[in-house]
Design a protein around this motif. Structure first.
Motif, mmCIF file in Angstrom:
data_model
loop_
_atom_site.group_PDB
_atom_site.id
_atom_site.type_symbol
_atom_site.label_atom_id
_atom_site.label_comp_id
_atom_site.label_asym_id
_atom_site.label_seq_id
_atom_site.Cartn_x
_atom_site.Cartn_y
_atom_site.Cartn_z
ATOM 1 N N THR A 679 6.469 -22.970 17.109
ATOM 2 C CA THR A 679 6.878 -24.204 16.450
ATOM 3 C C THR A 679 6.903 -23.929 14.961
ATOM 4 O O THR A 679 6.483 -22.851 14.511
ATOM 5 C CB THR A 679 5.938 -25.371 16.790
ATOM 6 O OG1 THR A 679 6.512 -26.586 16.333
ATOM 7 C CG2 THR A 679 4.559 -25.183 16.182
ATOM 8 N N SER A 680 7.371 -24.863 14.160
ATOM 9 C CA SER A 680 7.478 -24.603 12.725
ATOM 10 C C SER A 680 6.109 -24.744 12.064
ATOM 11 O O SER A 680 5.418 -25.742 12.261
ATOM 12 C CB SER A 680 8.475 -25.566 12.085
ATOM 13 O OG SER A 680 8.145 -26.907 12.366
ATOM 14 N N ILE A 702 2.252 -14.863 8.238
ATOM 15 C CA ILE A 702 3.263 -15.798 8.740
ATOM 16 C C ILE A 702 3.887 -16.487 7.536
ATOM 17 O O ILE A 702 3.190 -17.143 6.747
ATOM 18 C CB ILE A 702 2.623 -16.841 9.684
ATOM 19 C CG1 ILE A 702 1.915 -16.135 10.846
ATOM 20 C CG2 ILE A 702 3.672 -17.812 10.202
ATOM 21 C CD1 ILE A 702 0.986 -17.035 11.639
ATOM 22 N N GLU A 703 5.178 -16.319 7.375
ATOM 23 C CA GLU A 703 5.889 -16.885 6.232
ATOM 24 C C GLU A 703 6.938 -17.878 6.704
ATOM 25 O O GLU A 703 7.599 -17.660 7.724
ATOM 26 C CB GLU A 703 6.566 -15.788 5.410
ATOM 27 C CG GLU A 703 5.592 -14.795 4.782
ATOM 28 C CD GLU A 703 6.302 -13.690 4.019
ATOM 29 O OE1 GLU A 703 7.516 -13.489 4.259
ATOM 30 O OE2 GLU A 703 5.651 -13.023 3.189
ATOM 31 N N SER A 704 7.087 -18.956 5.957
ATOM 32 C CA SER A 704 8.103 -19.957 6.281
ATOM 33 C C SER A 704 9.037 -20.123 5.093
ATOM 34 O O SER A 704 8.585 -20.372 3.970
ATOM 35 C CB SER A 704 7.445 -21.312 6.597
ATOM 36 O OG SER A 704 6.578 -21.188 7.700
ATOM 37 N N ASP A 716 15.766 -19.371 12.746
ATOM 38 C CA ASP A 716 15.509 -18.014 13.219
ATOM 39 C C ASP A 716 14.043 -17.676 13.006
ATOM 40 O O ASP A 716 13.379 -18.234 12.122
ATOM 41 C CB ASP A 716 16.362 -16.989 12.459
ATOM 42 C CG ASP A 716 17.848 -17.127 12.737
ATOM 43 O OD1 ASP A 716 18.225 -17.111 13.926
ATOM 44 O OD2 ASP A 716 18.612 -17.261 11.764
ATOM 45 N N VAL A 717 13.545 -16.744 13.807
ATOM 46 C CA VAL A 717 12.208 -16.187 13.632
ATOM 47 C C VAL A 717 12.313 -14.671 13.752
ATOM 48 O O VAL A 717 12.940 -14.156 14.684
ATOM 49 C CB VAL A 717 11.205 -16.727 14.676
ATOM 50 C CG1 VAL A 717 9.818 -16.153 14.404
ATOM 51 C CG2 VAL A 717 11.150 -18.241 14.667
ATOM 52 N N PHE A 718 11.671 -13.966 12.808
ATOM 53 C CA PHE A 718 11.671 -12.512 12.817
ATOM 54 C C PHE A 718 10.242 -12.010 12.952
ATOM 55 O O PHE A 718 9.358 -12.399 12.169
ATOM 56 C CB PHE A 718 12.283 -11.962 11.531
ATOM 57 C CG PHE A 718 13.741 -12.290 11.347
ATOM 58 C CD1 PHE A 718 14.715 -11.392 11.757
ATOM 59 C CD2 PHE A 718 14.131 -13.499 10.784
ATOM 60 C CE1 PHE A 718 16.062 -11.686 11.598
ATOM 61 C CE2 PHE A 718 15.472 -13.804 10.623
ATOM 62 C CZ PHE A 718 16.448 -12.902 11.032
ATOM 63 N N ALA A 719 9.995 -11.169 13.937
ATOM 64 C CA ALA A 719 8.720 -10.479 14.091
ATOM 65 C C ALA A 719 8.916 -9.084 13.520
ATOM 66 O O ALA A 719 9.550 -8.230 14.142
ATOM 67 C CB ALA A 719 8.298 -10.405 15.547
ATOM 68 N N GLY A 720 8.411 -8.859 12.304
ATOM 69 C CA GLY A 720 8.768 -7.644 11.589
ATOM 70 C C GLY A 720 10.258 -7.703 11.270
ATOM 71 O O GLY A 720 10.741 -8.678 10.701
ATOM 72 N N ASP A 721 10.985 -6.695 11.682
ATOM 73 C CA ASP A 721 12.435 -6.679 11.461
ATOM 74 C C ASP A 721 13.205 -7.169 12.684
ATOM 75 O O ASP A 721 14.430 -7.233 12.661
ATOM 76 C CB ASP A 721 12.891 -5.247 11.126
ATOM 77 C CG ASP A 721 12.297 -4.749 9.816
ATOM 78 O OD1 ASP A 721 12.082 -5.605 8.924
ATOM 79 O OD2 ASP A 721 12.024 -3.544 9.697
ATOM 80 N N LYS A 722 12.474 -7.522 13.727
ATOM 81 C CA LYS A 722 13.123 -7.902 14.989
ATOM 82 C C LYS A 722 13.327 -9.412 15.068
ATOM 83 O O LYS A 722 12.384 -10.192 14.917
ATOM 84 C CB LYS A 722 12.247 -7.437 16.159
ATOM 85 C CG LYS A 722 12.775 -7.821 17.531
ATOM 86 C CD LYS A 722 11.778 -7.403 18.608
ATOM 87 C CE LYS A 722 12.206 -7.875 19.987
ATOM 88 N NZ LYS A 722 11.175 -7.539 21.009
ATOM 89 N N LYS A 723 14.572 -9.807 15.292
ATOM 90 C CA LYS A 723 14.867 -11.227 15.457
ATOM 91 C C LYS A 723 14.529 -11.642 16.883
ATOM 92 O O LYS A 723 14.955 -11.010 17.847
ATOM 93 C CB LYS A 723 16.344 -11.489 15.169
ATOM 94 C CG LYS A 723 16.745 -12.958 15.282
ATOM 95 C CD LYS A 723 18.215 -13.146 14.936
ATOM 96 C CE LYS A 723 18.638 -14.593 15.098
ATOM 97 N NZ LYS A 723 20.064 -14.800 14.759
ATOM 98 N N LEU A 724 13.745 -12.693 16.997
ATOM 99 C CA LEU A 724 13.327 -13.140 18.317
ATOM 100 C C LEU A 724 14.416 -13.967 18.984
ATOM 101 O O LEU A 724 15.153 -14.703 18.326
ATOM 102 C CB LEU A 724 12.046 -13.977 18.212
ATOM 103 C CG LEU A 724 10.806 -13.272 17.654
ATOM 104 C CD1 LEU A 724 9.622 -14.224 17.646
ATOM 105 C CD2 LEU A 724 10.468 -12.024 18.466
ATOM 106 N N TYR A 742 9.624 -17.265 9.553
ATOM 107 C CA TYR A 742 10.373 -18.412 10.065
ATOM 108 C C TYR A 742 11.430 -18.820 9.032
ATOM 109 O O TYR A 742 11.128 -18.961 7.846
ATOM 110 C CB TYR A 742 9.447 -19.614 10.287
ATOM 111 C CG TYR A 742 8.501 -19.503 11.456
ATOM 112 C CD1 TYR A 742 8.736 -20.216 12.630
ATOM 113 C CD2 TYR A 742 7.351 -18.726 11.378
ATOM 114 C CE1 TYR A 742 7.856 -20.152 13.699
ATOM 115 C CE2 TYR A 742 6.465 -18.647 12.447
ATOM 116 C CZ TYR A 742 6.726 -19.361 13.592
ATOM 117 O OH TYR A 742 5.837 -19.290 14.644
ATOM 118 N N ILE A 743 12.646 -19.012 9.491
ATOM 119 C CA ILE A 743 13.696 -19.612 8.674
ATOM 120 C C ILE A 743 13.892 -21.028 9.202
ATOM 121 O O ILE A 743 14.267 -21.217 10.366
ATOM 122 C CB ILE A 743 15.020 -18.830 8.753
ATOM 123 C CG1 ILE A 743 14.781 -17.329 8.514
ATOM 124 C CG2 ILE A 743 16.033 -19.398 7.762
ATOM 125 C CD1 ILE A 743 14.184 -17.004 7.164
#
Length: 749
Positions: A679-680, A702-704, A716-724, A742-743
């Motif tokens: 969630t955001s 964790i950055e928003s 979008d959500v990125f775990a490291g460089d990987k887009k989930l 988190y974007i």
């Protein structure tokens, strides 16, 4: 310069401008609205707590422990103080502990709490510290604590003053105490506690040693005498009254006894009182006190408690959000770390489970108690595994030791006694969840043996699943009495057996895995197409009628359901949400049905079965925005920087764990499933300091990124460089991501 200052803040600088995590904690949160927390002095997971007791003795109070069901020693709605309780529970639903009441007074000696109690003002509470000013006496009362010892300090006016230890009263419903004068500055004794919730046999003693910093001019006992009639009443002037013992100094026993100390004090004179406790012996209580507090070092003890709290709270650093949101977050973390609390004494001894025997721990370990597992298996277990894995291991090892000592895993254990409160087999999902997330340094074969015993023993011999025979033979538990909570029982067995199936599969026990997995799908028996909810079933296999799925609101009795109604329980099959959706007619109908829970006011944030409901939308394509919107709204509605700041009973950290996860941006919606639902996040940045022994990455940031405060929907959500893809992330991916970005945007698509 601003960036440099922030660096100092995050590194824990001691500059006056730096605000530490401990500074955000407001111990008054949850002390109203039936949150049942308290603002007393306690160390992280400490055995001792020193808590202001204000729930008896006056009509000025809104709530009174003797006139209603009441499960906390303190309420922010009350105003009549009758002493500091030593050893109390935080965030539970039944009255217990809250005894050994220490009270300062002035003027003529009076040992009746209805007379000696006082209103108060100028309350202050911080982690490890509490104080107020008693308006009746102009006494400042302060308290702090170490792990097993309480320390109080009273600042008196000039004149005749007293310190009272009331052993007759407390929150517990059990009675009986014994006390002995050791010297003019020390007393020792024990008090019986127990009968938590529904088990009148689950009693246990607490042993104590108390020492005052100044010898009194006089001291003695008191006891309330039994009421007499006829001739006896004529010659005994104390019939039904408190009797002061002024020349008797051997030990005193009774249901309503106490000790008084008389002083002549100067203006501003301070007298301190320390008390060590043990659940093993008086000797251990004295050793706990002597080892933890040399003398009466109030400021040193207060600083030490604060430091301990700050170290633990600093596992997570948050940036952004409002000050109130940071306060809610860190107070939640504070509440999380009160229970379970240690049980072993300084020398490692502890009372074995349901036994006369005394065990002894290796100094490297802790023995824990207060296992409110029906609540905590849902999210506290996962949060402890993530943030405090070394303690979680000791908690699980404690549970396995309880099995070795008693033959059963705990259900709702309290100080070495099993209370059998609530339903289900909650140790299974608690332990399996941790194991699945990689926490495996415990005896897994013994764990499996213990779990299997609870899951296979016939009902007449099964202490954890007393209605197991029906469950085994029918696949469900029928309603055999009007209010027997049968559906609630079965739903708890289903989630436990699903966890056990996964554990069995991982251990190579394929036949067991199939047995338990098949059982875990028995919830389908209860589904009623007519109502779109689960519904009780009678012994002949027909549905219970007449049926009202809303019956059970506000904790009223409800056929088949415990502390809730059909809407609160229908979606509690987190291990097979897609299967439930199929029963309901497909994904769209499931989503609409779930949305009705919120639209029609059928969601209860104050109780556990439905607290994960908002996260279930995210399992369905295109519906995750509902989760993100609801979580923000529920946080806003239910959590506040105020006494009513918890939406209901804290349940030893469960309500707070929900908020902590939700504010960080991920939640374990299904116990035993290693995936979190996203969630955001509430904050711009969250830095989690991971234990490198368990999580080699060592840190999760964790950055928003958002354009405005209304941007609460995930783009979008990125775990490291990987887009989930989708709205879930596994435990492994989370702890190894390094950065979770988190974007966010202000509209959903």
């Amino acid at each position: 310069m601003k960036k440099q200052l922030m660096t100092f803040l995050l590194c824990g600088s001691l500059f006056a401008t730096a605000q530490q995590p401990v500074d955000y904690v407001n111990p008054f949160i949850g002390t109203s609205n039936y949150g049942t927390t308290n603002p007393g002095a306690v160390c992280p997971q400490g055995m001792m707590s020193v808590v202001p007791f204000n729930v008896m003795g006056s009509e000025k109070n809104r709530f009174d422990k003797d006139s209603q069901w009441w499960s906390t020693p303190y309420s922010a709605d009350n105003k009549f103080f009758t002493g500091f309780a030593h050893g109390s529970l935080s965030g539970v639903g039944c009255p217990e502990l809250g005894g050994l009441l220490l009270m300062p007074t002035t003027g003529e000696l009076n040992v009746d709490y209805k007379a000696y109690g006082s209103e108060y003002k100028d309350e202050v509470a911080h982690p490890g510290y509490y104080s107020n000013t008693l308006t009746k006496y102009n006494i400042k009362a302060e308290a702090t604590a170490s792990m097993r010892t309480g320390l109080s300090r009273f600042t008196f006016p000039k004149g005749e003053s007293h310190i009272l230890l009331n052993l007759g009263e407390g929150l517990t419903n059990e009675t009986g105490a014994t006390v002995r004068i050791v010297s003019d500055t020390e007393i020792e004794g024990s008090k019986l506690m127990g009968t938590f919730c529904y088990n009148p046999q689950a009693v246990f003693p607490v042993y104590f040693v108390m020492k005052v910093s100044k010898a009194p001019k006089k001291m003695g006992y008191w006891k309330k005498q039994r009421e007499m009639k006829g001739v006896e009443a004529e010659w005994d002037i104390y019939s039904g009254k408190y009797k002061l013992y002024t020349s008797y100094t051997r030990e005193m026993s009774g249901d309503d006894v106490g000790v008084w100390f008389d002083y002549d004090t100067d203006e501003g004179e301070q007298i301190s009182v320390k008390m060590g406790i043990s659940y093993v012996s008086i000797q251990n209580a004295r050793e706990n006190m002597e080892q933890e507090m040399n003398g009466f070092p109030f400021e040193q003890a207060r600083t030490s408690a604060r430091t301990m709290w700050n170290n633990d709270l600093s596992r997570v650093q948050v940036e952004g959000g409002t000050k109130d949101e940071r306060t809610i977050f860190y107070t939640g973390l504070y509440h999380l770390l009160i229970h379970p609390n240690i049980l072993q004494d300084w020398n490692g001894e502890y009372p074995k489970m349901e036994s006369l025997e005394v065990g002894k721990l290796d100094p490297s370990r802790n023995r824990y108690t207060v296992f409110s597992l029906w609540d905590t298996y849902r999210n506290v277990s996962t949060l402890m595994t993530l943030l405090y894995p070394e303690r979680q291991l000791d908690i699980i090892r404690t549970m396995l030791d309880m099995y070795r000592e008693n033959g059963w895993l705990p259900k709702w254990e309290l100080y070495g006694r099993e209370t059998f409160t609530m339903e289900g087999d909650p140790s299974i999902p608690y332990i399996v969840d941790a194991w699945m997330r990689g926490l495996r340094d415990f005896d897994e074969q013994t764990a499996y043996e213990a779990m299997r015993k609870g899951a296979t023993t016939p009902g007449e011999f099964n202490l954890l699943r007393p209605d197991a025979n029906d469950y085994f033979s029918k696949g469900y538990v029928p309603l055999r009495e009007q209010y027997d909570n049968s559906v609630s029982h079965a739903l708890e067995y289903y989630i436990a057996d699903w966890n056990l199936a996964n554990f069995a599969q991982a251990l190579g026990k394929k036949e067991d895995a199939k047995l338990f997995r098949d059982r875990s799908l028995g919830y389908k028996h209860y589904y009623s197409k007519e109502f779109g909810t689960l519904r009780p079933i009678l012994p002949d296999g027909t549905f219970y009628a007449p049926f009202d799925p809303k019956q059970g609101e506000n904790f009223e009795p409800s056929p088949g359901f415990h502390e809730g109604n059909a809407w609160n329980y229908t979606f509690y099959v987190p291990h097979d949400i897609k299967g439930l959706a199929k029963l309901m007619g497909g994904d769209k109908k499931f989503v609409n049905n779930l949305q009705k829970v919120f639209d029609d006011g059928n969601y209860d944030p104050a109780n556990e079965p439905d607290i994960a409901y908002p996260y279930l939308f995210s399992y369905f394509k295109g519906e995750g925005w509902r989760t993100q919107k609801l979580i923000r709204q529920l946080l806003k509605d239910g959590y506040h920087n105020a006494p009513n700041g918890v939406p209901g009973n804290e349940d030893t950290g469960t309500m707070s764990a929900w908020a902590i996860f939700s504010m960080m941006g991920f939640y374990p919606a299904c116990p035993g499933d290693v995936n979190y639902v996203l969630t955001s996040p509430t904050f711009d940045k969250v830095t989690i300091r991971l234990d490198k022994k368990f999580y080699p990455k060592g840190e999760l940031v964790i950055e928003s990124k958002h354009s405005n405060p209304e941007a609460i929907y995930i783009k979008d959500v990125f775990a490291g460089d990987k887009k989930l893809k989708g709205y879930t992330i596994s435990q492994e991916d989370l702890v190894n991501a390094g950065t979770l970005r988190y974007i966010l945007e202000d509209t959903h698509k």
